[in-house]
Write an enzyme that holds these catalytic residues in place. Structure first.
Site, mmCIF file in Angstrom:
data_model
loop_
_atom_site.group_PDB
_atom_site.id
_atom_site.type_symbol
_atom_site.label_atom_id
_atom_site.label_comp_id
_atom_site.label_asym_id
_atom_site.label_seq_id
_atom_site.Cartn_x
_atom_site.Cartn_y
_atom_site.Cartn_z
ATOM 1 C CD GLU A 1 -2.958 -1.266 2.227
ATOM 2 O OE1 GLU A 1 -2.734 -0.720 3.315
ATOM 3 O OE2 GLU A 1 -4.025 -1.847 1.958
ATOM 4 C CG ASP B 1 -7.723 -5.401 4.425
ATOM 5 O OD1 ASP B 1 -7.315 -5.677 5.563
ATOM 6 O OD2 ASP B 1 -7.752 -4.246 3.975
ATOM 7 C CD GLU C 1 -9.973 -1.535 7.609
ATOM 8 O OE1 GLU C 1 -9.136 -2.165 8.271
ATOM 9 O OE2 GLU C 1 -9.750 -1.071 6.476
HETATM 10 C C1 GCV Z 1 -2.835 0.253 8.485
HETATM 11 C C2 GCV Z 1 -6.129 -2.153 5.183
HETATM 12 C C3 GCV Z 1 -6.582 -0.947 5.927
HETATM 13 C C4 GCV Z 1 -5.452 0.026 6.143
HETATM 14 C C5 GCV Z 1 -4.362 -0.703 6.897
HETATM 15 C C6 GCV Z 1 -3.941 -1.910 6.078
HETATM 16 C C7 GCV Z 1 -2.911 -2.745 6.800
HETATM 17 O O1 GCV Z 1 -5.811 -1.821 3.878
HETATM 18 O O2 GCV Z 1 -7.625 -0.352 5.244
HETATM 19 O O3 GCV Z 1 -5.916 1.121 6.853
HETATM 20 O O4 GCV Z 1 -3.262 0.135 7.148
HETATM 21 O O5 GCV Z 1 -5.041 -2.729 5.836
HETATM 22 O O6 GCV Z 1 -3.319 -3.698 7.443
HETATM 23 O O7 GCV Z 1 -1.726 -2.449 6.710
#
Ligand code: GCV
Length: 851
Positions: free
Chosen positions: A308, A387, A415
């Site tokens: 990411e 995720d 989340e």
């Molecule tokens: C901390 C997902 C979440 C992100 C998170 C990522 C991760 O993409 O939306 O906010 O980042 O996972 O676990 O690194």
């Protein structure tokens, strides 16, 4: 070491836990019936003999004194020394070594496992010893909490004999807290650790948190976001972080930090962060030595890299193993570990490529590195391959690494599961992952829980990581009932064989007491909640059908398509689901060991609940249940929304039995959830109806006989607008008020006289607090402010909200009017009214008019 005296004041614990304070969470220590705990022939100890004097044992002592005082109203005298001990009923607390030194006859040959404990009651002549014995200091503390749990549950201690040890050494939480005090994916206020770029001045909440963690056996906490800010590694910040660590230490919690791989360059001033460059290796070694010089019990580092947009070793053609080992070697002399996250994937996938598949990434990136990681590296793997969706299969990477320590990453913060506005007890979901048999070995069990605890492949250095993201909110996680997830994570990490029902019942009893009605209502609400949420959100393994590229909260069905993030469900007019088969799809299923792959590959044996994760099927495909896929989508969404509404009534049955503030906090959220479940239901059902063109056999979808669309009402000031995504508003439209003085929408009631519930559907944007008034024939019967802080400033699936006025007497010909007064940037947006026959037994009074 035998304790002579050294009794720390009780104050520390008392300060953390004030009576009826929600911050005490499950450590409420309400009064219990002593006769159950100490039946005839036994008695409550009046003296405590502390055999050790360490900080952690002092925490155990304080906790036992507090718990016994509050639950049994017994103030324990602490014996000044073992020699001076006169009393007959004594609570003895110490490590195995200390106990054997005190009374060699009490030594038990089989030693306890690391961090384990033994609780026993020993009668010797006139003396009775209730013994809390730990393998080590942490074991003593965990034993103390375990004893207090038994007392809180009013279990008899007459024949006490309990021996336990944790399933794995790594039992950590990760907190995604940023130095500015915000928390990524945090839903309970700001950080308890940081504010304005540094450690908070007031760190009073930290002891309370460490105590909660220790009470369920959590022994590590990474206090900053995995999207790490490198500057936390600077000397002045490390000194501040040491203050936090000192508090953690008294509860046996080791502090750790998430690190940014580019730190040697970004804060170290080097020209590279290539992990194999000698100057980078030296920089990390020096930095780690520096950390230990200020934080002697530092636990280690967590690394998110090449994921990411985060910098990582791939920039220099290095592997995750090469990067991890550099850190591991710097940490090794100090006893620290590296948690390297397996969450490495390309978020610029080509969505038009039918073979592209994000779910493959974990295995593809790490499988070949098996055996190349040092023994103090643990690969931290999210429980599913995508995720934290509402339903995913267990990640194939668990079986793909057989010579590497592994930890399962579970997400406590909700989340993708309602962000603590929706009740979702996650333990049953985690259990499904942990109980998934990977069928990786013919000889040894290979459930995911066996793998991460080292039973399958003998890699016993791993364990469990839970992303908690607690905040300054009094209830730590926002929703008071969400605390069962934090509790449950700790209990599962301790013993993954515990059932979801056992865990939630423990939590309910500790939090709300032993009343059978309270237990039965709350346990069943919690146990049903994941299924309910899944029913009205993401069906059959398609994923949570939320706004995937944004805030992951309300419905946003198309958002996952036509972008590179790879959370696709591939729904079109003909069918739905990701084809991940080996035969015709992305080949993902082939990453599982053969027996499990065969089960998922075949439509005959693939479980319904994972069908759309594994296969693309037409809408009229028949499930094992006999229903078509499309009818299943319709039915579950209606069932889920109805079940969410029923949770409100279940909770209301406990009105007199729950502390008032908690009762109303939960009630408010359950009511909101019931309304938002209808938003989800309609959005998903109508989107699939539109896309598939297949009607609902039960004729519910797109048919709302009780609904009056705002745009069809007589409008004064209000103007119709289109809402995006269209499925988040009824008929895709709503009305907004641009005039500052307020607007109104009226309709003449054309149904028979009777008692009705009037639901007003509106949008509650983050950036304003409009006022709404509901009038019947000019008399206000309710008014409210749209001042919730939902995660969007647009009219969409996140902000769609429902306010229900129950028990309204309506006569044919009455004028029903909603008056909306905008505030801030919120134009009092109104979607529709829904008027249904009332189940309420008493009418509402004209509250506003009467004032
Ligand atoms: C901390 C997902 C979440 C992100 C998170 C990522 C991760 O993409 O939306 O906010 O980042 O996972 O676990 O690194």
């Amino acid at each position: 070491m035998l304790a002579g005296a050294a009794v720390r004041a009780l104050g520390a614990v008392d300060e953390v836990r004030r009576p009826a304070d929600p911050q005490a969470a499950w450590l409420t220590y309400s009064s219990v019936d002593a006769h159950h705990v100490f039946p005839v022939g036994t008695s409550v100890p009046d003296t405590m003999l502390m055999l050790g004097v360490s900080e952690i044992e002092a925490s155990a002592r304080d906790e036992l004194q507090l718990g016994l005082r509050l639950m049994l109203h017994r103030v324990l005298r602490v014996a000044a020394s073992a020699d001076s001990l006169q009393a007959n009923d004594v609570l003895v607390v110490g490590t195995e070594e200390e106990i054997a030194e005190w009374k060699p006859s009490l030594k038990i040959a089989k030693p306890l496992g690391p961090e384990g404990f033994r609780l026993r009651r020993v009668v010797a002549g006139k003396k009775t010893w209730l013994i809390v014995e730990g393998a080590d200091e942490r074991g003593v503390l965990y034993g103390a909490f375990a004893l207090l749990r038994l007392i809180a549950e009013e279990r008899s201690l007459a024949g006490l004999n309990v021996v336990e040890a944790p399933s794995a050494p790594v039992r950590w939480t990760n907190e995604w807290d940023n130095p500015d005090g915000s928390i990524e994916r945090g839903y309970a206020g700001r950080s308890i650790f940081f504010d304005q770029g540094a450690v908070r001045g007031d760190i009073s909440r930290i002891a309370g948190y460490a105590r909660l963690l220790a009470s369920v056996g959590i022994n590590g906490c990474t206090i900053n976001n995995v999207n790490a800010d490198a500057k936390l590694l600077q000397a002045e910040n490390l000194r501040e972080i040491a203050r936090v660590s000192a508090i953690f230490r008294t509860y046996g919690v080791r502090l750790s930090l998430a690190i940014d791989m580019s730190s040697p360059q970004s804060i170290g001033g080097l020209t590279t962060f290539d992990p194999l460059a000698p100057e980078v290796v030296a920089w990390w070694k020096e930095k780690i030595d520096e950390i230990y010089s200020v934080i002697p019990n530092f636990g280690g580092v967590v690394i998110k890299a090449d994921s990411e947009g985060r910098p990582g070793p791939s920039q220099y053609g290095r592997t995750p193993a090469e990067a991890a080992n550099v850190l591991a070697r710097a940490l090794k002399p100090h006893g620290g570990v590296v948690l390297y996250r397996g969450f490495v994937y390309n978020h610029h996938l080509d969505w038009k490529d039918a073979k592209a598949d994000r779910a493959r990434a974990g295995y593809d990136n790490f499988h070949e590195l098996d055996g190349k990681f040092d023994d103090n590296v643990i690969v931290q793997i999210k429980h599913g391959p995508i995720d934290f969706q509402v339903r995913e299969p267990g990640s194939p990477l668990f079986a793909g690494l057989q010579k590497t320590n592994e930890a399962i990453e579970l997400q406590i913060t909700q989340e993708y599961t309602g962000q603590q506005r929706h009740l979702v007890y996650l333990v049953p979901m985690w259990k499904e992952a942990l109980d998934t048999d990977m069928r990786a070995s013919a000889k040894t069990p290979s459930r995911v829980q066996d793998i991460v605890t080292g039973k399958t492949f003998g890699q016993a250095g791993g364990g469990f990581v839970g992303v908690a993201n607690v905040g300054l909110d009094d209830y730590w996680l926002g929703h008071p009932l969400a605390l069962a997830n934090l509790y449950g994570f700790g209990r599962l990490a301790w013993d993954p064989a515990l059932t979801s029902a056992t865990i939630v019942d423990e939590w309910t009893r500790l939090t709300f007491g032993n009343d059978p009605q309270v237990r039965s209502v709350i346990d069943s609400m919690q146990l049903n909640s994941w299924h309910i949420y899944e029913e009205y959100t993401g069906p059959l393994g398609a994923g949570t059908l939320t706004d995937i590229i944004g805030i992951h909260y309300g419905p946003g069905i198309e958002s996952s398509e036509r972008n590179g993030w790879g959370q696709w469900h591939r729904a079109d007019q003909d069918g739905v689901g990701m084809d991940r088969t080996v035969a015709t799809g992305t080949g993902y299923i082939g990453q599982y060991p053969a027996a499990l792959a065969a089960k998922y590959e075949s439509l005959k044996t693939c479980p319904d609940e994972l069908l759309l994760f594994m296969h693309h099927v037409p809408y009229d495909y028949r499930l094992h249940s006999g229903k078509t896929v499309i009818q299943h989508i319709y039915d579950t969404h209606y069932a889920g929304a109805a079940a969410a509404a029923a949770q409100v009534g279940a909770w209301e049955s406990l009105e007199d039995k729950i502390p008032e503030r908690t009762y109303f906090e939960v009630l408010r959220r359950l009511r909101y959830q019931a309304g938002h479940a209808v938003v989800w239901r309609d959005a998903v059902a109508e989107w699939f109806h539109e896309t598939s063109g297949v009607d609902d056999h039960l004729e519910r979808v797109d048919k709302h006989p009780n609904r009056i669309e705002a745009e069809a009402m007589e409008l004064t000031g209000y103007a119709p607008v289109a809402v995006m995504p269209w499925e988040t508003a009824s008929e895709g439209r709503a009305v907004v008020c641009k005039g500052l003085g307020g607007c109104s929408a009226s309709s003449t009631f054309a149904r028979p006289d009777g008692w009705y519930d009037v639901a007003v559907q509106y949008f509650d944007l983050r950036n304003g607090a409009s006022r709404f008034t509901l009038q019947v024939n000019g008399t206000a019967i309710d008014e409210w402010t749209a001042d919730d802080v939902l995660p969007s400033d647009k009219m969409d699936g996140h902000t769609a909200t429902r306010h229900v006025v129950s028990g309204v007497a309506l006569h044919k010909g009455d004028t029903i009017r909603v008056i909306g007064a905008p505030e801030g940037e919120e134009p009092a947006p109104l979607d529709y009214l829904e008027i249904t026959s009332s189940s309420a037994s008493r009418p509402v009074r004209a509250r506003v008019a009467a004032r």
